[in-house]
Design an enzyme around this catalytic site. Structure first.
Site, PDB file in Angstrom:
ATOM      1  N   GLY A  27       0.791  -1.227   0.000  1.00 37.29           N
ATOM      2  CA  GLY A  27       0.000   0.000   0.000  1.00 37.29           C
ATOM      3  C   GLY A  27       0.823   1.278   0.000  1.00 37.29           C
ATOM      4  O   GLY A  27       0.340   2.336   0.399  1.00 37.29           O
ATOM      5  N   THR A  28       2.058   1.213  -0.485  1.00 36.26           N
ATOM      6  CA  THR A  28       2.869   2.453  -0.498  1.00 36.26           C
ATOM      7  C   THR A  28       2.288   3.460  -1.502  1.00 36.26           C
ATOM      8  O   THR A  28       2.300   4.659  -1.245  1.00 36.26           O
ATOM      9  CB  THR A  28       4.356   2.179  -0.821  1.00 36.26           C
ATOM     10  OG1 THR A  28       4.455   1.606  -2.120  1.00 36.26           O
ATOM     11  CG2 THR A  28       4.992   1.262   0.197  1.00 36.26           C
ATOM     12  N   ASN A  29       1.778   2.954  -2.612  1.00 36.09           N
ATOM     13  CA  ASN A  29       1.145   3.883  -3.576  1.00 36.09           C
ATOM     14  C   ASN A  29      -0.165   4.434  -3.031  1.00 36.09           C
ATOM     15  O   ASN A  29      -0.502   5.591  -3.278  1.00 36.09           O
ATOM     16  CB  ASN A  29       0.924   3.190  -4.922  1.00 36.09           C
ATOM     17  CG  ASN A  29       2.198   3.121  -5.739  1.00 36.09           C
ATOM     18  OD1 ASN A  29       2.620   4.131  -6.304  1.00 36.09           O
ATOM     19  ND2 ASN A  29       2.840   1.954  -5.767  1.00 36.09           N
ATOM     20  N   MET A  31      -3.621  -7.328  -7.028  1.00 38.54           N
ATOM     21  CA  MET A  31      -3.076  -8.471  -7.752  1.00 38.54           C
ATOM     22  C   MET A  31      -4.142  -9.516  -8.110  1.00 38.54           C
ATOM     23  O   MET A  31      -4.046 -10.681  -7.721  1.00 38.54           O
ATOM     24  CB  MET A  31      -1.949  -9.126  -6.921  1.00 38.54           C
ATOM     25  CG  MET A  31      -0.896  -8.149  -6.438  1.00 38.54           C
ATOM     26  SD  MET A  31      -0.194  -7.149  -7.751  1.00 38.54           S
ATOM     27  CE  MET A  31       1.092  -8.235  -8.282  1.00 38.54           C
ATOM     28  N   ILE A  37      -6.659 -10.896 -11.506  1.00 40.71           N
ATOM     29  CA  ILE A  37      -7.079 -10.778 -12.902  1.00 40.71           C
ATOM     30  C   ILE A  37      -8.580 -10.519 -12.884  1.00 40.71           C
ATOM     31  O   ILE A  37      -9.332 -11.242 -12.211  1.00 40.71           O
ATOM     32  CB  ILE A  37      -6.733 -12.062 -13.686  1.00 40.71           C
ATOM     33  CG1 ILE A  37      -5.214 -12.203 -13.793  1.00 40.71           C
ATOM     34  CG2 ILE A  37      -7.389 -12.050 -15.061  1.00 40.71           C
ATOM     35  CD1 ILE A  37      -4.738 -13.499 -14.404  1.00 40.71           C
ATOM     36  N   ASN A  44      -5.044   1.451 -13.877  1.00 45.50           N
ATOM     37  CA  ASN A  44      -4.101   0.553 -13.195  1.00 45.50           C
ATOM     38  C   ASN A  44      -2.668   1.057 -13.346  1.00 45.50           C
ATOM     39  O   ASN A  44      -2.289   1.575 -14.401  1.00 45.50           O
ATOM     40  CB  ASN A  44      -4.211  -0.851 -13.816  1.00 45.50           C
ATOM     41  CG  ASN A  44      -3.249  -1.840 -13.183  1.00 45.50           C
ATOM     42  OD1 ASN A  44      -3.134  -1.925 -11.972  1.00 45.50           O
ATOM     43  ND2 ASN A  44      -2.523  -2.594 -14.011  1.00 45.50           N
ATOM     44  N   HIS A 104       1.250   0.003 -13.514  1.00 47.99           N
ATOM     45  CA  HIS A 104       2.042  -1.200 -13.824  1.00 47.99           C
ATOM     46  C   HIS A 104       3.524  -0.813 -13.896  1.00 47.99           C
ATOM     47  O   HIS A 104       3.884   0.184 -14.536  1.00 47.99           O
ATOM     48  CB  HIS A 104       1.580  -1.807 -15.154  1.00 47.99           C
ATOM     49  CG  HIS A 104       2.230  -3.123 -15.441  1.00 47.99           C
ATOM     50  ND1 HIS A 104       1.856  -4.287 -14.781  1.00 47.99           N
ATOM     51  CD2 HIS A 104       3.252  -3.461 -16.261  1.00 47.99           C
ATOM     52  CE1 HIS A 104       2.619  -5.284 -15.210  1.00 47.99           C
ATOM     53  NE2 HIS A 104       3.469  -4.814 -16.111  1.00 47.99           N
TER      54      HIS A 104
HETATM   55  C1  GRF Z   1       3.566  -1.481  -7.624  1.00 42.01           C
HETATM   56  O1  GRF Z   1       4.880  -1.712  -8.059  1.00 42.01           O
HETATM   57  C2  GRF Z   1       2.608  -1.499  -8.782  1.00 42.01           C
HETATM   58  O2  GRF Z   1       3.167  -1.023  -9.972  1.00 42.01           O
HETATM   59  C3  GRF Z   1       2.297  -2.961  -8.920  1.00 42.01           C
HETATM   60  O3  GRF Z   1       2.226  -3.415  -7.569  1.00 42.01           O
HETATM   61  C4  GRF Z   1       3.068  -2.620  -6.754  1.00 42.01           C
HETATM   62  C5  GRF Z   1       2.274  -2.158  -5.566  1.00 42.01           C
HETATM   63  O4  GRF Z   1       3.074  -1.644  -4.552  1.00 42.01           O
HETATM   64  N1  GRF Z   1       1.111  -3.175  -9.679  1.00 42.01           N
HETATM   65  P1  GRF Z   1       2.430  -0.961  -3.264  1.00 42.01           P
HETATM   66  O5  GRF Z   1       1.457  -1.956  -2.642  1.00 42.01           O
HETATM   67  O6  GRF Z   1       1.735   0.294  -3.678  1.00 42.01           O
HETATM   68  O7  GRF Z   1       3.565  -0.704  -2.338  1.00 42.01           O
END
Ligand code: GRF
Length: 191
Positions: free
Chosen positions: A14-16, A95, A97, A110, A112
């Site tokens: 969940g860093t993003n 994660m 599909i 999304n 990626h």
């Molecule tokens: C990211 O690298 C994103 O591109 C991929 O999964 C990762 C998620 O990282 N789809 P986080 O959970 O946001 O740390």
């Protein structure tokens, strides 16, 4: 001023998600008040759940293992997303599909960690790092029925130095992810 609501889907760290909260949640950008109205996670032990709790973001956990098919799981996820009434759904490390049950009902983007259409699917960072490519990069695209295959919204890349380690490569990817995803969200909300 308009109000735009977003929902974030995630499965892990969940860093993003946290970056989105810090940069966009309750912020006014281009005369638009952005609100993260909720989050959905498919793993009960995901670290991102604590992030939601720390920032008081409503979080719903839907364990995919409890559903007999992808379609049944997607149906529940769709129902849950719609209960937050978002203008846009953001997949940040979700994660799973997805089936047409999801894509028919939800406008989603999304993140990626590669320069699509290269290195679709799992382990994109490793595939990209060990490839002959001289650059690495990240993409944000609309979610479609094809895995990592919807229309591209934005991409950023960097030079892959010969002496770069996998750790350094991953750090650079994360840095670009933290720039590109909030920018792409604002762009789509404004379009
Ligand atoms: C990211 O690298 C994103 O591109 C991929 O999964 C990762 C998620 O990282 N789809 P986080 O959970 O946001 O740390």
């Amino acid at each position: 001023m308009s109000v735009k609501k977003i929902v974030v889907l995630f499965s892990g760290e969940g860093t993003n998600l946290e970056n989105i909260i810090k940069k966009l949640h309750k912020k006014v950008i281009n005369d638009c008040h952005i609100q993260l109205s909720g989050a959905v996670c498919n793993k009960e032990n995901a670290k991102g759940i604590d992030i939601c709790k720390n920032y008081n973001i409503p979080i719903k956990i839907i364990k995919h293992k409890e559903y007999i098919s992808r379609e049944e799981f997607d149906k529940k996820v769709v129902e849950c997303i719609l209960s937050f009434d978002p203008d846009l759904t953001v997949l940040a490390g979700f994660m799973r599909i997805l089936t047409p049950v999801f894509t028919r009902h939800i406008k989603a983007i999304n993140l990626h960690p590669s320069l699509l259409p290269l290195f679709k699917g799992a382990n994109a960072i490793e595939k990209s790092f060990y490839s002959d490519m001289k650059v690495g990069g990240v993409s944000v695209h609309f979610v479609s029925n094809e895995l990592d295959g919807g229309e591209t919204i934005a991409q950023k890349c960097f030079q892959k130095d010969d002496n770069m380690s996998l750790e350094e490569f991953k750090k650079k990817i994360k840095e670009l992810e933290f720039e590109i995803l909030p920018q792409a969200i604002v762009k789509v909300l404004n379009d």
